[in-house]
Scaffold this active site. Structure first.
Site, short mmCIF file in Angstrom:
data_model
loop_
_atom_site.label_atom_id
_atom_site.label_comp_id
_atom_site.label_asym_id
_atom_site.label_seq_id
_atom_site.Cartn_x
_atom_site.Cartn_y
_atom_site.Cartn_z
N LYS A 92 0.87 -1.23 0.00
CA LYS A 92 -0.16 -0.06 0.02
C LYS A 92 0.74 1.16 0.05
O LYS A 92 1.95 1.38 0.94
CB LYS A 92 -0.92 -0.13 1.42
CG LYS A 92 -2.24 0.58 0.95
CD LYS A 92 -3.00 0.11 2.37
CE LYS A 92 -4.32 0.76 2.37
NZ LYS A 92 -5.07 0.87 3.63
C1 E4P Z 1 -8.34 1.28 4.21
O1 E4P Z 1 -7.68 0.82 3.27
C2 E4P Z 1 -8.18 2.44 4.70
O2 E4P Z 1 -6.81 2.32 5.49
C3 E4P Z 1 -9.38 2.80 5.65
O3 E4P Z 1 -10.56 2.42 4.98
C4 E4P Z 1 -9.54 4.21 6.21
O4 E4P Z 1 -10.73 4.19 6.97
P1 E4P Z 1 -11.02 5.24 8.02
O5 E4P Z 1 -11.01 6.73 7.25
O6 E4P Z 1 -12.11 5.02 8.76
O7 E4P Z 1 -9.75 5.55 8.94
#
Ligand code: E4P
Length: 235
Positions: A101
């Protein structure tokens, strides 16, 4: 014989549909339970979720990859190209199903292109505009992660982003998969599905909520009551 049948049912009865449900967590115990209950297609983590575990990232990702066959996103923490590449390769070495990522920055997209050229799956994260998504697709991202909830938080319609990206990717037959992220409630899952997101990454507590309806519970009670009143036999 019954045990064998149960095992076969567990292995083969979950259909693999094009739209996938990932779990948005780094909690290994929660992932194990979700996989048992809902057969999740993959997992997304991020540094905030990882920090909550209080454990080394390499160990946590290795354990998650043992549980789930599908893509497991593991995020770099470096901000510069060279170190993103270095961390990305370390993460990708953990298991074949790791998706590295990377943040949607200039260095992140450069690292995305390089890692993708090595055959490493990349999830470009923190996407907030259709143009960012297009740039991620051009850099060879396997997934791009638009953050729906965080746009809602600042008074925008986060789901419009998914709709716009889906239109653009469809128009140009782009292979990058839209991974709807920052999902907060059931309506987000529904709207992302309708908009054509390939993947929705869902917080653990939402999985059970997706199943629930009071009329389902009332229906079960009613059927049981009618069965017992009619003297239905146990079997
Ligand atoms: C997923 O890849 C993200 O890291 C995650 O959905 C972020 O979510 P949040 O905005 O609730 O922290």
């Amino acid at each position: 014989m019954v045990a064998l049948k149960n095992l076969l049912t567990a292995c083969f009865s979950w259909k693999e549909y094009p739209m996938q449900f990932f779990a948005d967590t780094a909690d290994v115990a929660a992932i194990r339970q979700l996989h048992e209950d809902h057969r999740i297609d993959g997992v997304t983590t991020n540094p905030s979720l990882m920090a909550k575990t209080g454990r080394p990232i390499m160990d946590v990702i290795a354990e998650i990859c043992d549980i789930v066959d599908g893509p497991v996103s593991a995020e770099v923490t470096a901000a510069d190209y060279e170190n993103m590449l270095r961390q990305g390769r370390l993460l990708a070495d953990i298991a074949e199903n790791v998706a590295v990522k990377l943040p949607l920055t200039k260095d992140g997209l450069k690292a995305c292109a390089a890692l993708s050229d090595f055959g490493i799956m990349v999830n470009v994260t923190l996407c907030f505009t259709p143009m960012q998504a297009l740039m991620a697709a051009r850099a060879g991202a396997h997934f791009v992660s638009p953050f729906v909830g965080r746009l809602d938080d600042i008074g925008q319609q986060g789901m419009d982003l998914i709709i716009d990206i889906a239109d653009i990717f469809d128009a140009h037959q782009m292979e990058t998969e839209i991974l709807a992220a920052s999902i907060r409630h059931q309506a987000h899952v529904l709207e992302a599905a309708k908009a054509g997101a390939h993947v929705v990454t869902i917080p653990p507590k939402l999985f059970d909520e997706l199943l629930q309806h009071p009329l389902t519970d009332a229906g079960i009670d009613r059927f049981n009551k009618d069965w017992q009143e009619a003297g239905g036999q146990e079997f």
